[in-house]
Write an enzyme that holds these catalytic residues in place. Structure first.
Site, PDB file in Angstrom:
ATOM      1  N   SER A 141      48.289 -31.804  -2.715  1.00  0.00           N
ATOM      2  CA  SER A 141      49.388 -31.431  -1.819  1.00  0.00           C
ATOM      3  C   SER A 141      48.914 -30.295  -0.929  1.00  0.00           C
ATOM      4  O   SER A 141      48.008 -29.532  -1.307  1.00  0.00           O
ATOM      5  CB  SER A 141      50.580 -30.944  -2.644  1.00  0.00           C
ATOM      6  OG  SER A 141      51.562 -30.371  -1.804  1.00  0.00           O
ATOM      7  N   TYR A 154      54.238 -25.525  -9.455  1.00  0.00           N
ATOM      8  CA  TYR A 154      53.813 -26.771  -8.794  1.00  0.00           C
ATOM      9  C   TYR A 154      52.577 -26.507  -7.931  1.00  0.00           C
ATOM     10  O   TYR A 154      51.578 -27.224  -8.019  1.00  0.00           O
ATOM     11  CB  TYR A 154      54.954 -27.328  -7.934  1.00  0.00           C
ATOM     12  CG  TYR A 154      54.532 -28.535  -7.102  1.00  0.00           C
ATOM     13  CD1 TYR A 154      54.343 -29.774  -7.695  1.00  0.00           C
ATOM     14  CD2 TYR A 154      54.284 -28.412  -5.728  1.00  0.00           C
ATOM     15  CE1 TYR A 154      53.930 -30.876  -6.949  1.00  0.00           C
ATOM     16  CE2 TYR A 154      53.876 -29.503  -4.971  1.00  0.00           C
ATOM     17  CZ  TYR A 154      53.702 -30.739  -5.591  1.00  0.00           C
ATOM     18  OH  TYR A 154      53.282 -31.818  -4.842  1.00  0.00           O
TER      19      TYR A 154
HETATM   20  P1  NAP Z   1      57.909 -39.974  -6.259  1.00  0.00           P
HETATM   21  O1  NAP Z   1      58.479 -40.931  -5.295  1.00  0.00           O
HETATM   22  O2  NAP Z   1      58.835 -39.173  -7.118  1.00  0.00           O
HETATM   23  O3  NAP Z   1      56.881 -40.777  -7.194  1.00  0.00           O
HETATM   24  C1  NAP Z   1      56.251 -40.163  -8.283  1.00  0.00           C
HETATM   25  C2  NAP Z   1      55.525 -41.228  -9.082  1.00  0.00           C
HETATM   26  O4  NAP Z   1      54.883 -40.594 -10.207  1.00  0.00           O
HETATM   27  C3  NAP Z   1      56.474 -42.274  -9.632  1.00  0.00           C
HETATM   28  O5  NAP Z   1      55.848 -43.534  -9.573  1.00  0.00           O
HETATM   29  C4  NAP Z   1      56.668 -41.834 -11.070  1.00  0.00           C
HETATM   30  O6  NAP Z   1      56.954 -42.967 -11.867  1.00  0.00           O
HETATM   31  C5  NAP Z   1      55.271 -41.283 -11.391  1.00  0.00           C
HETATM   32  N1  NAP Z   1      55.270 -40.373 -12.516  1.00  0.00           N
HETATM   33  C6  NAP Z   1      55.927 -39.194 -12.646  1.00  0.00           C
HETATM   34  N2  NAP Z   1      55.691 -38.658 -13.851  1.00  0.00           N
HETATM   35  C7  NAP Z   1      54.849 -39.515 -14.502  1.00  0.00           C
HETATM   36  C8  NAP Z   1      54.246 -39.520 -15.778  1.00  0.00           C
HETATM   37  N3  NAP Z   1      54.444 -38.535 -16.662  1.00  0.00           N
HETATM   38  N4  NAP Z   1      53.433 -40.560 -16.109  1.00  0.00           N
HETATM   39  C9  NAP Z   1      53.245 -41.588 -15.241  1.00  0.00           C
HETATM   40  N5  NAP Z   1      53.780 -41.627 -14.019  1.00  0.00           N
HETATM   41  C10 NAP Z   1      54.588 -40.607 -13.660  1.00  0.00           C
HETATM   42  O7  NAP Z   1      57.006 -38.898  -5.536  1.00  0.00           O
HETATM   43  P2  NAP Z   1      55.824 -39.035  -4.454  1.00  0.00           P
HETATM   44  O8  NAP Z   1      56.201 -38.204  -3.306  1.00  0.00           O
HETATM   45  O9  NAP Z   1      55.449 -40.445  -4.241  1.00  0.00           O
HETATM   46  O10 NAP Z   1      54.673 -38.235  -5.231  1.00  0.00           O
HETATM   47  C11 NAP Z   1      53.398 -38.781  -5.483  1.00  0.00           C
HETATM   48  C12 NAP Z   1      52.377 -37.659  -5.463  1.00  0.00           C
HETATM   49  O11 NAP Z   1      52.335 -37.089  -4.158  1.00  0.00           O
HETATM   50  C13 NAP Z   1      52.678 -36.506  -6.418  1.00  0.00           C
HETATM   51  O12 NAP Z   1      51.476 -36.091  -7.058  1.00  0.00           O
HETATM   52  C14 NAP Z   1      53.200 -35.412  -5.506  1.00  0.00           C
HETATM   53  O13 NAP Z   1      52.941 -34.130  -6.028  1.00  0.00           O
HETATM   54  C15 NAP Z   1      52.380 -35.689  -4.262  1.00  0.00           C
HETATM   55  N6  NAP Z   1      52.944 -35.138  -3.024  1.00  0.00           N
HETATM   56  C16 NAP Z   1      54.162 -35.507  -2.586  1.00  0.00           C
HETATM   57  C17 NAP Z   1      54.667 -34.958  -1.409  1.00  0.00           C
HETATM   58  C18 NAP Z   1      56.036 -35.309  -0.863  1.00  0.00           C
HETATM   59  O14 NAP Z   1      56.535 -34.586  -0.001  1.00  0.00           O
HETATM   60  N7  NAP Z   1      56.644 -36.390  -1.294  1.00  0.00           N
HETATM   61  C19 NAP Z   1      53.889 -34.045  -0.682  1.00  0.00           C
HETATM   62  C20 NAP Z   1      52.633 -33.698  -1.156  1.00  0.00           C
HETATM   63  C21 NAP Z   1      52.160 -34.264  -2.320  1.00  0.00           C
HETATM   64  P3  NAP Z   1      57.900 -42.975 -13.163  1.00  0.00           P
HETATM   65  O15 NAP Z   1      59.023 -42.024 -12.915  1.00  0.00           O
HETATM   66  O16 NAP Z   1      58.290 -44.407 -13.255  1.00  0.00           O
HETATM   67  O17 NAP Z   1      56.997 -42.552 -14.276  1.00  0.00           O
END
Ligand code: NAP
Length: 238
Positions: A141, A154
């Site tokens: 991130s 985080y």
């Molecule tokens: P999201 O829509 O909430 O998706 C998160 C994913 O991670 C879901 O598929 C969830 O699936 C899975 N997950 C969470 N805890 C888990 C666990 N203990 N074991 C296995 N799977 C798990 O969020 P996203 O934005 O796509 O985030 C994906 C990545 O991008 C993260 O690492 C986040 O930090 C990073 N990121 C996001 C943003 C943003 O603004 N959205 C910005 C920078 C970086 P289940 O709940 O089904 O397990």
């Protein structure tokens, strides 16, 4: 196709960025191994990929659980015989001042965001080293490159991911394994609804597909070229 028969593990593939990466990589010919905790959503992903003649294995599991990680890696090898690409994407953030954050919340963020990346890397690398090739992309991130008020832990997990990524990169580049941290700014996913306070308007931020396209670029450069650290920002978030 750009990823013909490339075996790709995607963690957190049930929705958001992970799902977009799984769908794009499958469209480019990759065989997908998808892990997350919500089986229903994984089944939807699998049927979407298979309805477009792709291949997808799914594993209901927690990336912070060593047994679940070992199982997903071993079954992927049993089924496909190799692992070409690992996308460590699963992660979440809790938006709170540090004095209000519970120790359990601290442990679970470190467990998913950092321990999960360590576990998958540890269990996948021996196969990549043996085949003398591979790509690992850690979805970090922009919070892993600066400080963020009310997201200290985080941000710290993402700094940890970036430090780990760069160190591993030096460790395994002699095996032709490329390791990258991809650091997005705000992306329109469930994450922003849960973690953000006053997130920028949805139409101003990145889409999961933008991150997927960037991951595809990293994975498809000529083997001699490695993008090791990348920040992907929304152009005009205000
Ligand atoms: P999201 O829509 O909430 O998706 C998160 C994913 O991670 C879901 O598929 C969830 O699936 C899975 N997950 C969470 N805890 C888990 C666990 N203990 N074991 C296995 N799977 C798990 O969020 P996203 O934005 O796509 O985030 C994906 C990545 O991008 C993260 O690492 C986040 O930090 C990073 N990121 C996001 C943003 C943003 O603004 N959205 C910005 C920078 C970086 P289940 O709940 O089904 O397990």
């Amino acid at each position: 196709m750009l990823l013909d028969n490339k075996v790709t593990i995607v963690t957190g593939a049930s929705r958001g960025i992970g799902k977009a990466i799984a769908l794009l990589f499958a469209k480019e010919g990759a065989k997908i191994s998808a892990i997350a905790r919500t089986e229903e959503d994984l089944k939807k992903l699998k049927s979407e990929i298979e309805s477009n003649n792709g291949t997808c294995l799914i594993f209901k599991g927690d990336v912070s659980n060593e047994k679940d990680v070992k199982n997903a890696v071993e079954k992927t090898i049993e089924q496909f015989g190799k692992i070409d690409i690992l996308i460590n994407n699963a992660g979440f953030g809790i938006y709170k001042p540090v004095v209000e954050l519970t120790v359990d919340e601290f442990d679970s963020m470190v467990g998913v965001n950092f321990r999960g990346v360590f576990l998958f890397t540890k269990y996948v690398l021996p196969y990549m080293m043996k085949q003398n090739s591979g790509v690992i992309i850690n979805i970090s991130s922009i919070a892993g490159t600066l400080g963020v008020k009310n997201m200290a832990v985080y941000a710290a997990t993402k700094w940890a991911v970036n430090g780990f990524t760069e160190s591993i990169m030096h460790e395994v580049r002699e095996y032709n394994i490329r390791v990258a941290s991809l650091c997005p700014g705000s992306v329109d996913t469930n994450f922003s609804n849960v973690a953000g306070s006053n997130p920028p308007a949805r139409n101003k931020v990145l889409k999961p597909e933008d991150v997927a396209q960037t991951a595809l670029l990293i994975a498809t450069l000529p083997e001699r070229a490695m993008l090791s650290h990348l920040i992907l920002r929304p152009t005009n978030p205000k």
